[in-house]
Design a protein around this motif. Structure first.
Motif, mmCIF file in Angstrom:
data_model
loop_
_atom_site.group_PDB
_atom_site.id
_atom_site.type_symbol
_atom_site.label_atom_id
_atom_site.label_comp_id
_atom_site.label_asym_id
_atom_site.label_seq_id
_atom_site.Cartn_x
_atom_site.Cartn_y
_atom_site.Cartn_z
ATOM 1 N N ARG A 5 0.846 -1.211 0.000
ATOM 2 C CA ARG A 5 0.000 0.000 0.000
ATOM 3 C C ARG A 5 0.866 1.239 0.000
ATOM 4 O O ARG A 5 2.045 1.231 0.375
ATOM 5 N N ALA A 7 0.237 5.111 1.573
ATOM 6 C CA ALA A 7 -0.699 5.698 2.533
ATOM 7 C C ALA A 7 -0.371 7.160 2.818
ATOM 8 O O ALA A 7 0.062 7.504 3.918
ATOM 9 N N PRO A 8 -0.564 8.025 1.832
ATOM 10 C CA PRO A 8 -0.213 9.439 2.046
ATOM 11 C C PRO A 8 -1.173 10.148 2.997
ATOM 12 O O PRO A 8 -2.341 9.761 3.110
ATOM 13 N N SER A 9 -0.672 11.156 3.669
ATOM 14 C CA SER A 9 -1.529 12.034 4.479
ATOM 15 C C SER A 9 -1.826 13.269 3.626
ATOM 16 O O SER A 9 -0.905 13.874 3.097
ATOM 17 N N GLU A 41 -4.617 8.812 4.453
ATOM 18 C CA GLU A 41 -4.550 8.864 5.913
ATOM 19 C C GLU A 41 -5.004 10.245 6.399
ATOM 20 O O GLU A 41 -4.209 11.071 6.841
ATOM 21 N N TYR A 176 -2.411 8.123 14.743
ATOM 22 C CA TYR A 176 -1.867 7.418 13.574
ATOM 23 C C TYR A 176 -1.495 5.971 13.905
ATOM 24 O O TYR A 176 -1.831 5.054 13.154
ATOM 25 N N VAL A 180 -3.212 3.094 11.649
ATOM 26 C CA VAL A 180 -2.386 2.422 10.642
ATOM 27 C C VAL A 180 -2.373 0.900 10.870
ATOM 28 O O VAL A 180 -2.446 0.108 9.930
ATOM 29 N N ARG A 194 7.933 1.901 3.049
ATOM 30 C CA ARG A 194 7.631 3.307 3.334
ATOM 31 C C ARG A 194 8.899 4.007 3.782
ATOM 32 O O ARG A 194 9.967 3.399 3.876
ATOM 33 N N LEU A 198 9.549 6.492 9.508
ATOM 34 C CA LEU A 198 8.581 5.696 10.277
ATOM 35 C C LEU A 198 9.199 4.451 10.906
ATOM 36 O O LEU A 198 8.523 3.671 11.565
HETATM 37 N N1 GLU Z 1 0.535 8.644 6.318
HETATM 38 C C1 GLU Z 1 1.914 8.495 6.646
HETATM 39 C C2 GLU Z 1 2.731 9.610 6.017
HETATM 40 O O1 GLU Z 1 2.305 10.184 5.015
HETATM 41 C C3 GLU Z 1 2.497 7.187 6.164
HETATM 42 C C4 GLU Z 1 2.013 6.062 6.956
HETATM 43 C C5 GLU Z 1 2.656 4.735 6.630
HETATM 44 O O2 GLU Z 1 3.138 4.512 5.507
HETATM 45 O O3 GLU Z 1 2.620 3.893 7.526
HETATM 46 O O4 GLU Z 1 3.783 9.913 6.519
#
Ligand code: GLU
Ligand code: ZN
Length: 297
Positions: A5, A7-9, A41, A176, A180, A194, A198
């Motif tokens: 996946r 998962a952009p914010s 996200e 988050y 997540v 990612r 993180l």
């Molecule tokens: N939404 C998070 C971000 O844009 C990424 C979350 C993830 O990949 O676990 O930094």
């Protein structure tokens, strides 16, 4: 079946830093005949920038990404987060906290990998009356370790390195870390690729997966792009949005950033040709094993 996946914010347009994470997860999944899902996200509504979610999707489309299934929006999934939250609460793993940041800073000078370690004040003192409370999860001294496909073995002891962390904020929004974990499990994600910003969150997520009875996916954390002062490229540091009219050049730059070596001859190739090269030659092992790389974007 490999399921990955992106998962952009939606706190701003797609920039080079997020493009790198998208390219890496897309190629890793697609070169294993997997499914690549998109998740917005947007759980932190106050931080969302109006129009950013659509702008990100539009840029991804222009860049030639093809995602599987519908885009999932975290803002529509509160019920699921509530369920997970309640199951942890029923196990007495969660407690309310009415401390302000300042009060916490005044009571302790213990710092962990992510700022101050919460000293557990509200576990032994009465809550302040008439104040909205956050909810924290108890951590413990068991070491959590995992092998990241790029960064190698990572070990953390949550009680020492992080402390009891917030799962639900005083404004009622889920954090988050909880959202997540719930979504990665609900979407059946097997491979998370990612940004390495993180990496330090991963043990917290593994801890929650264990408590909630979810399996732990494979992790690969790619280096994050930083500016000349060492700050991560982000909306906060005003990273430039991706200009999709030169999508082929951005893809080329992202591949180079990820340690792939597209031949000079394809520097000006079309976007399709660039993707074709990437699908043939993508090599996770070539990704630099570092958390941060300077990028002039
Ligand atoms: N939404 C998070 C971000 O844009 C990424 C979350 C993830 O990949 O676990 O930094
Ligand atoms: Zn407290």
């Amino acid at each position: 079946m490999v399921i990955g996946r992106f998962a952009p914010s939606p706190t701003g347009p797609l920039h080079f830093g997020s493009l790198v994470a998208a390219v890496a997860s897309y190629l890793e999944v697609k070169t294993h005949q997997g499914r690549w899902l998109l998740r917005m996200e947007d759980v932190d509504k106050p931080r969302e920038i109006k129009g950013a979610a659509d702008a990100i999707l539009h840029s991804l489309e222009k860049l030639g990404f093809e995602w599987d299934g519908e885009v999932l929006y975290q803002s529509q999934r509160n019920g699921l987060y509530e369920e997970a939250f309640n199951s942890l609460k029923n196990k007495q793993l969660i407690y309310p906290c009415t401390c302000t940041r300042k009060e916490i800073a005044d009571t302790t000078n213990q710092f962990g990998i992510d700022g101050i370690i919460y000293p557990g004040t509200c576990l032994s003192h009465p809550l302040k009356p008439n104040v909205a409370n956050a909810w924290r999860i108890k951590t413990n001294a068991l070491e959590i370790s995992f092998v990241d496909a790029i960064q190698g073995e990572i070990k953390q002891t949550l009680s020492q390195n992080v402390g009891d962390f917030i799962l639900k904020r005083a404004d009622g929004l889920f954090a988050y870390q909880l959202a997540v974990v719930v979504d990665d499990a609900a979407q059946g994600i097997t491979h998370i690729v990612r940004g390495a910003d993180l990496l330090d969150s991963t043990p917290r997520q593994i801890y929650l997966q264990q408590l909630l009875g979810f399996s732990t996916p494979h992790y690969a954390h790619v280096p994050v792009a930083s500016n000349a002062t060492g700050e991560k490229l982000s909306k906060q540091t005003l990273a430039k949005p991706i200009e999709t009219s030169v999508a082929n050049h951005h893809l080329h730059d992202a591949l180079c950033f990820l340690g792939q070596k597209p031949p000079a001859a394809i520097k000006n190739a079309t976007l399709n040709e660039m993707w074709r090269w990437a699908f043939l030659y993508w090599n996770l092992e070539a990704v630099p094993k570092t958390r941060q790389i300077l990028a002039d974007h």
